[in-house]
Scaffold this motif. Structure first.
Motif, PDB file in Angstrom:
ATOM      1  N   GLY A   1       0.792  -1.231   0.000  1.00 24.38           N
ATOM      2  CA  GLY A   1       0.000   0.000   0.000  1.00 24.38           C
ATOM      3  C   GLY A   1       0.821   1.277   0.000  1.00 24.38           C
ATOM      4  N   GLY A   2       2.097   1.190  -0.358  1.00 23.30           N
ATOM      5  CA  GLY A   2       2.909   2.405  -0.527  1.00 23.30           C
ATOM      6  C   GLY A   2       2.692   2.992  -1.906  1.00 23.30           C
ATOM      7  N   SER A   3       3.589   3.874  -2.319  1.00 23.58           N
ATOM      8  CA  SER A   3       3.455   4.478  -3.659  1.00 23.58           C
ATOM      9  C   SER A   3       4.727   4.247  -4.458  1.00 23.58           C
ATOM     10  N   PRO A   4       4.620   3.545  -5.584  1.00 28.34           N
ATOM     11  CA  PRO A   4       5.810   3.365  -6.416  1.00 28.34           C
ATOM     12  C   PRO A   4       6.182   4.641  -7.168  1.00 28.34           C
ATOM     13  N   THR A   5       5.246   5.577  -7.248  1.00 25.29           N
ATOM     14  CA  THR A   5       5.454   6.836  -7.965  1.00 25.29           C
ATOM     15  C   THR A   5       5.149   7.978  -7.014  1.00 25.29           C
ATOM     16  N   HIS A   6       6.070   8.925  -6.876  1.00 26.32           N
ATOM     17  CA  HIS A   6       5.930   9.970  -5.856  1.00 26.32           C
ATOM     18  C   HIS A   6       6.786  11.160  -6.283  1.00 26.32           C
ATOM     19  N   VAL A   7       6.358  12.368  -5.989  1.00 25.00           N
ATOM     20  CA  VAL A   7       7.189  13.530  -6.330  1.00 25.00           C
ATOM     21  C   VAL A   7       8.015  13.953  -5.115  1.00 25.00           C
ATOM     22  N   CYS A   8       9.280  14.348  -5.358  1.00 29.65           N
ATOM     23  CA  CYS A   8      10.072  14.912  -4.257  1.00 29.65           C
ATOM     24  C   CYS A   8       9.874  16.406  -4.190  1.00 29.65           C
ATOM     25  N   GLN A   9       9.396  16.994  -5.283  1.00 34.08           N
ATOM     26  CA  GLN A   9       9.135  18.442  -5.301  1.00 34.08           C
ATOM     27  C   GLN A   9       7.865  18.688  -6.107  1.00 34.08           C
ATOM     28  N   PRO A  10       7.113  19.716  -5.717  1.00 32.80           N
ATOM     29  CA  PRO A  10       5.853  19.965  -6.423  1.00 32.80           C
ATOM     30  C   PRO A  10       6.097  20.298  -7.896  1.00 32.80           C
ATOM     31  N   GLY A  11       5.217  19.797  -8.751  1.00 32.67           N
ATOM     32  CA  GLY A  11       5.273  20.162 -10.167  1.00 32.67           C
ATOM     33  C   GLY A  11       6.184  19.297 -11.012  1.00 32.67           C
ATOM     34  N   CYS A  12       6.884  18.338 -10.389  1.00 32.93           N
ATOM     35  CA  CYS A  12       7.766  17.486 -11.184  1.00 32.93           C
ATOM     36  C   CYS A  12       6.939  16.422 -11.873  1.00 32.93           C
ATOM     37  N   VAL A  13       7.114  16.287 -13.197  1.00 30.29           N
ATOM     38  CA  VAL A  13       6.350  15.262 -13.912  1.00 30.29           C
ATOM     39  C   VAL A  13       7.100  13.935 -13.997  1.00 30.29           C
ATOM     40  N   ILE A  14       8.372  13.909 -13.617  1.00 31.04           N
ATOM     41  CA  ILE A  14       9.128  12.647 -13.671  1.00 31.04           C
ATOM     42  C   ILE A  14       8.698  11.726 -12.517  1.00 31.04           C
ATOM     43  N   ARG A  15       8.501  12.272 -11.358  1.00 32.15           N
ATOM     44  CA  ARG A  15       7.940  11.566 -10.196  1.00 32.15           C
ATOM     45  C   ARG A  15       8.690  10.261  -9.901  1.00 32.15           C
ATOM     46  N   CYS A  16      10.011  10.325  -9.797  1.00 33.92           N
ATOM     47  CA  CYS A  16      10.801   9.103  -9.648  1.00 33.92           C
ATOM     48  C   CYS A  16      10.931   8.656  -8.202  1.00 33.92           C
ATOM     49  N   SER A  17      10.424   9.447  -7.261  1.00 29.42           N
ATOM     50  CA  SER A  17      10.498   9.033  -5.857  1.00 29.42           C
ATOM     51  C   SER A  17       9.442   7.960  -5.572  1.00 29.42           C
ATOM     52  N   ASN A  18       9.458   7.433  -4.364  1.00 25.81           N
ATOM     53  CA  ASN A  18       8.478   6.419  -3.971  1.00 25.81           C
ATOM     54  C   ASN A  18       8.230   6.529  -2.479  1.00 25.81           C
ATOM     55  N   VAL A  19       7.190   5.863  -2.015  1.00 28.20           N
ATOM     56  CA  VAL A  19       6.943   5.785  -0.569  1.00 28.20           C
ATOM     57  C   VAL A  19       7.005   4.309  -0.185  1.00 28.20           C
ATOM     58  N   TYR A  20       7.999   3.957   0.618  1.00 31.68           N
ATOM     59  CA  TYR A  20       8.253   2.557   0.966  1.00 31.68           C
ATOM     60  C   TYR A  20       7.781   2.299   2.395  1.00 31.68           C
ATOM     61  N   LEU A  21       6.859   1.368   2.524  1.00 33.33           N
ATOM     62  CA  LEU A  21       6.335   1.007   3.845  1.00 33.33           C
ATOM     63  C   LEU A  21       6.996  -0.290   4.316  1.00 33.33           C
ATOM     64  N   GLY A  22       7.108  -0.436   5.627  1.00 31.93           N
ATOM     65  CA  GLY A  22       7.646  -1.668   6.195  1.00 31.93           C
ATOM     66  C   GLY A  22       6.611  -2.782   6.155  1.00 31.93           C
ATOM     67  N   PRO A  23       7.001  -3.992   6.601  1.00 28.07           N
ATOM     68  CA  PRO A  23       6.068  -5.132   6.588  1.00 28.07           C
ATOM     69  C   PRO A  23       4.819  -4.860   7.439  1.00 28.07           C
ATOM     70  N   ASP A  24       4.937  -3.972   8.439  1.00 22.75           N
ATOM     71  CA  ASP A  24       3.796  -3.646   9.307  1.00 22.75           C
ATOM     72  C   ASP A  24       2.968  -2.496   8.744  1.00 22.75           C
ATOM     73  N   GLY A  25       3.314  -2.015   7.547  1.00 23.59           N
ATOM     74  CA  GLY A  25       2.569  -0.905   6.950  1.00 23.59           C
ATOM     75  C   GLY A  25       3.036   0.468   7.410  1.00 23.59           C
ATOM     76  N   GLY A  26       4.007   0.505   8.300  1.00 31.33           N
ATOM     77  CA  GLY A  26       4.496   1.806   8.787  1.00 31.33           C
ATOM     78  C   GLY A  26       5.461   2.428   7.786  1.00 31.33           C
ATOM     79  N   HIS A  27       5.463   3.772   7.705  1.00 35.35           N
ATOM     80  CA  HIS A  27       6.318   4.474   6.760  1.00 35.35           C
ATOM     81  C   HIS A  27       7.796   4.313   7.128  1.00 35.35           C
ATOM     82  N   LEU A  28       8.614   3.901   6.171  1.00 34.36           N
ATOM     83  CA  LEU A  28      10.061   3.805   6.423  1.00 34.36           C
ATOM     84  C   LEU A  28      10.843   4.852   5.632  1.00 34.36           C
TER      85      LEU A  28
END
Lengths: 583, 77
Positions: free
Chosen positions: A286-313
Motif C-alpha cells: 500500500g505504498g506508492s511506487p510513484t511519488h514527487v520529491c518536489q511539487p510540479g515534477c512530472v518525472i515523479r521518480c520518488s516512492n513511498v516505501y512502507l515496512g512489513p507492518d505498513g508503517g512508513h520507512l
C-alpha cells in the motif's frame, strides 16, 4: 529584484541585500561555487568560522517549471578538503524562489546555542532553539513546523551534522514535510552544524510565484518542456514506474554493479533488491511506487516505501542508497536497507558514504558481508557515538584508517558510488577528475555507455572515455547552475526541443538571451573556478586518481582493470602534459 | 543451441506467469533478433540489448549458452 541573505552566526546578524551584478546569472552550483571560491580561504579548516556555507536555489525556482526546485549547498568540504556542491530535490528550492531569495551565505560560528534561521515574506531572523539540540530530523521538523507554520519547508541538519561527522548531509523536506531529500555528499551538514545552525525554515505564506519577464513565452516553454519530459521513455515511463532503482538490474547485467566492497561486478541477490521487485513490494504493502520529491515534477521518480507492518520507512528509496547498503554490503533484504535508510534520514547522513563505510568494516572483518542485522547495529553505533560509530560516520576513508584497511574505494576522501569504474570506464574518469571527489552525478557517462542516451560508447573501451567525461562534466555543471534535476539530461541528450524549451523558460523568466551554445562555456567556467579553489587548497594531480586496486584487480565478469592513461585524466583537469610549459 | 533470454522492467509482461527468464532452443546461426521473436517480445521493444553483459545489437550472432538481456529505455542514478 532577487535577494541575497548574509548571515553571520558569530554576530548573530542577518542582512538582506540585492543580488550583486556578478551573481545575477548564476543559480545552484554556479552560485555556490562562485561565492565559496570568493569568500572561503582555500587553506582554512572547513570547521573554522572562516569557511562559508552557501545555500542557493536555481534560476527557475518558485515558478511552475517542472523539476526546477533543486537546492544546492556549497562549502569547503571536510571530507574532500576541496570545494563542494551537493544538491537535492524537496520543496526548499521553490520556497526560496517564492521568497525572492536566490542565495543564503552563512559565515562565522555561534559561540553557543542551537539556532534556526526563519525566512518569511517580511524578512529573516535568527531564533535560538536549544530545545532542538541533537534532535533527530523527523522530530525536529515536527517541532519547527508547529512553531513556524505547518506547510513550511525546512532545510536542516540532524545529529550527525551537529556532531560534525564528515559524512553528514543537509536535509530538505519533501511535499509531505518529511526530511528525506539530502544534499548528501561531502559533509556539508557537518559544516552547517559547526556553525550552530540547526535549520533554515522557509515560510511561503502570503507569497506568489515570481513574475516572468515574458509571461506568455514562459507558459509556452514550460508546457513544451513538460511535453518533452513526458515523451522521452526514460523520464516519461521508466522513472515514473520503477524509480531510480530500475538501474539495479541493468548495471548488474553489465557487470558494473559493485558487490561486497568492489570485489565483483555482479551480485547474486540483485533480483531481490531490484526496481522491479521493489515496485511489487511497495504496491503489495500500500505504498506508492510513484511519488514527487518536489511539487510540479512530472518525472515523479520518488516512492513511498512502507515496512512489513505498513508503517512508513522511507520516501524515496533510491538506487544509490539501495546499492551502497545492499549489494555493496552483500545484503539482499530491501527491508533491512529501508531501515538503514530511515536511520540515515533521522541522523542526517549520506546513505552512499555510510553504506560504503559499512562495506569497508565488513571487508575488515568487523561483521561478515551479508549481515543485515549487523549493519543495523553498526548504524546504531553511529547514532550512539561510539568510537567505531564515529569513524564510520566520518566516512569510508576514516573507517578504513581506523580499521587498518588500505583497500578503500574513495577519491579525494569521498566514497565511490554505484558503478564500478573498471566496467564503465567513463565513470572512472569522472570519479577521478571531478572537482567534487568520486561523484556519479558530476559526469554521468552511464547515460552514453550503457543507456544509449546521447550516443553510444563501449563502456569497456579505453578510447573516448576521457573526452566523454570531460564533455559531460561541463554540461552537468551548467545544468546544476540552472538548478534543474539532472534527469532532464536524458531528454536533453536526445531531443533538441527539450533543451530549447528549458532555455526558453530561463530567458522568458529573466529577460535574457541565453543559447545552447553558451552552456559548455558556462560549465567550463564553473569547473575552472572549482579547480582553482582545489589547487589553492592543496589538492594536486595525485588527488585526481582512482585508488590503486582499481588498476591492479581485474573485475568479474569482464576481467578488466581501470586502464585510462594518467595523461588523459590530467587533460580532463586542464593540467598541461608533463614537461610542457604552462602557457 | 540453447540460450537464456532475460527481459527486464516493462518487457517482463511478455513472459507468461510472472517468469523472469526463458531458456530457448535456436538453430545454428541464430541472432538476438531470432531469440527475441521466439520469446514473444515485439522486436522493436528492447532499447538496450546485452549478450553476456556486453552491449550488442539485434543482429548479433548467438552461441550456445549465451545469456541475452533485454531492456526498455531505462535511466536513473
Amino acid at each position: 529584484m532577487e535577494k541575497i541573505l548574509k548571515v553571520d552566526m558569530g554576530e548573530r546578524s542577518v542582512r538582506v541585500e540585492e543580488l550583486p551584478e556578478g551573481l545575477r546569472r548564476l543559480g545552484g552550483r554556479g552560485f555556490t561555487s562562485s561565492v565559496v571560491s570568493a569568500e572561503t580561504p582555500p587553506g582554512c579548516d572547513p570547521f573554522s568560522s572562516e569557511n562559508v556555507l552557501v545555500i542557493a536555489c536555481g534560476l527557475l525556482a518558485g515558478t511552475a517549471a517542472s523539476t526546477a526546485g533543486r537546492l544546492s549547498v556549497g562549502t569547503k568540504s571536510p571530507l574532500t578538503g576541496g570545494i563542494k556542491e551537493s544538491n537535492a530535490g524537496g520543496t526548499a528550492g521553490h520556497a526560496m524562489g517564492r521568497l525572492g531569495v536566490r542565495g543564503i551565505v552563512v559565515r562565522g560560528a555561534a559561540r553557543e546555542g542551537t539556532w534556526v534561521l526563519v525566512i518569511d515574506r517580511d524578512g529573516a531572523r535568527l531564533e535560538r532553539r536549544d530545545d532542538l539540540r541533537l534532535a533527530e530530523s523527523y522530530a525536529a521538523v515536527a517541532a519547527l513546523r508547529s512553531s513556524y507554520g505547518g506547510d513550511a519547508s525546512v532545510i536542516l541538519v540532524g545529529p550527525a551534522g551537529e556532531r560534525r561527522l564528515k559524512a553528514a548531509s543537509v536535509i530538505v523536506t519533501d511535499p509531505e514535510g518529511r526530511p528525506t531529500r539530502h544534499c548528501g555528499r561531502g559533509g556539508t551538514g557537518a559544516v552547517m552544524g559547526s556553525k550552530g545552525l540547526k535549520a533554515v525554515v522557509l515560510d511561503t505564506r502570503g507569497t506568489r510565484p515570481p513574475a516572468p519577464a515574458d509571461r506568455g513565452a514562459f507558459a509556452m516553454h514550460a508546457k513544451r518542456f513538460v511535453e518533452a519530459l513526458r515523451a522521452h521513455p526514460v523520464t516519461g515511463e521508466a522513472l515514473p514506474a520503477y524509480g531510480t532503482n530500475v538501474l539495479a538490474n541493468i548495471i548488474n547485467e553489465a557487470g558494473a554493479y559493485p558487490t561486497r566492497c568492489f570485489s565483483s561486478g555482479r551480485f547474486e541477490g540483485t533480483e531481490k533488491v531490484s526496481g522491479e521487485t521493489m515496485r511489487d513490494v511497495i504496491i503489495e504493502r500500500g505504498g506508492s511506487p510513484t511519488h514527487v520529491c518536489q511539487p510540479g515534477c512530472v518525472i515523479r521518480c520518488s516512492n513511498v516505501y512502507l515496512g512489513p507492518d505498513g508503517g512508513h520507512l522511507a520516501s524515496g528509496l533510491e538506487y544509490e542508497s539501495i546499492w551502497a547498503n545492499g549489494a555493496n554490503c552483500g545484503i539482499d533484504d530491501l527491508d533491512v536497507i529501508a531501515r538503514l535508510d530511515r536511520l540515515y534520514d533521522e541522523l542526517g547522513i549520506d546513505s552512499i558514504e555510510t553504506g560504503v563505510a559499512i562495506g569497508v568494516a565488513m571487508q575488515a572483518g568487523v561483521i561478515p558481508f551479508g549481515d543485515g542485522e549487523g549493519a543495523l547495529r553498526l548504524a546504531g553505533e553511529i547514532a550512539a557515538g561510539t568510537p567505531l560509530g564515529t569513524a564510520l560516520g566520518n566516512g569510508a576513508a576514516a573507517a578504513g584508517a581506523r580499521l587498518g584497511c588500505a583497500r578503500v574505494p574513495v577519491v579525494k576522501g569521498q566514497a565511490l558510488p554505484a558503478y564500478d569504474p573498471r566496467a564503465i570506464k567513463g565513470m572512472g574518469v569522472t570519479y577521478a577528475t571531478s572537482t567534487m571527489g568520486a561523484d556519479h552525478t558530476a559526469g554521468y557517462a552511464v547515460a552514453t555507455s550503457i543507456l544509449n542516451c546521447g550516443g553510444s560508447l563501449d563502456p569497456l573501451a579505453t578510447e573516448g572515455q576521457a573526452a566523454l567525461s570531460k564533455r559531460l562534466q561541463a554540461a552537468t555543471a551548467a545544468l546544476d547552475s540552472i538548478g534543474v534535476c539532472l534527469f532532464v539530461a536524458f531528454p536533453v541528450l536526445d531531443d533538441p526541443a527539450a533543451l530549447e524549451s528549458l532555455l526558453g523558460m530561463v530567458n522568458a523568466r529573466h529577460g535574457w538571451g541565453m543559447t545552447a551554445a553558451d552552456l559548455p562555456a558556462m560549465g567550463e567556467e564553473i569547473l575552472r573556478i572549482e579547480r582553482r579553489f582545489n589547487a589553492a587548497a592543496g589538492l594536486t594531480a595525485a588527488d585526481d586518481r582512482l585508488p590503486a586496486f582499481f588498476l591492479t584487480e581485474p573485475l568479474e565478469p569482464h576481467r578488466h582493470v581501470f586502464d585510462i592513461p594518467e595523461r588523459e585524466l590530467d587533460e580532463v583537469c586542464g593540467r598541461p602534459p608533463e614537461g610542457a610549459e604552462r602557457p | 543451441m540453447t540460450v537464456d533470454v532475460r527481459p527486464f522492467a516493462t518487457l517482463r509482461r511478455h513472459l507468461p506467469g510472472g517468469e523472469t527468464a526463458l531458456r530457448i532452443r535456436l538453430g545454428d546461426g541464430a541472432t538476438v533478433r531470432d531469440a527475441v521473436r521466439r520469446a514473444g517480445i515485439p522486436e522493436e521493444s528492447p532499447r538496450i540489448v546485452m549478450v553476456n553483459g556486453r552491449l550488442a545489437t539485434l543482429d548479433a550472432a548467438l552461441a550456445d549458452g549465451d545469456a541475452v538481456s533485454l531492456f526498455p529505455a531505462v535511466g536513473g542514478g
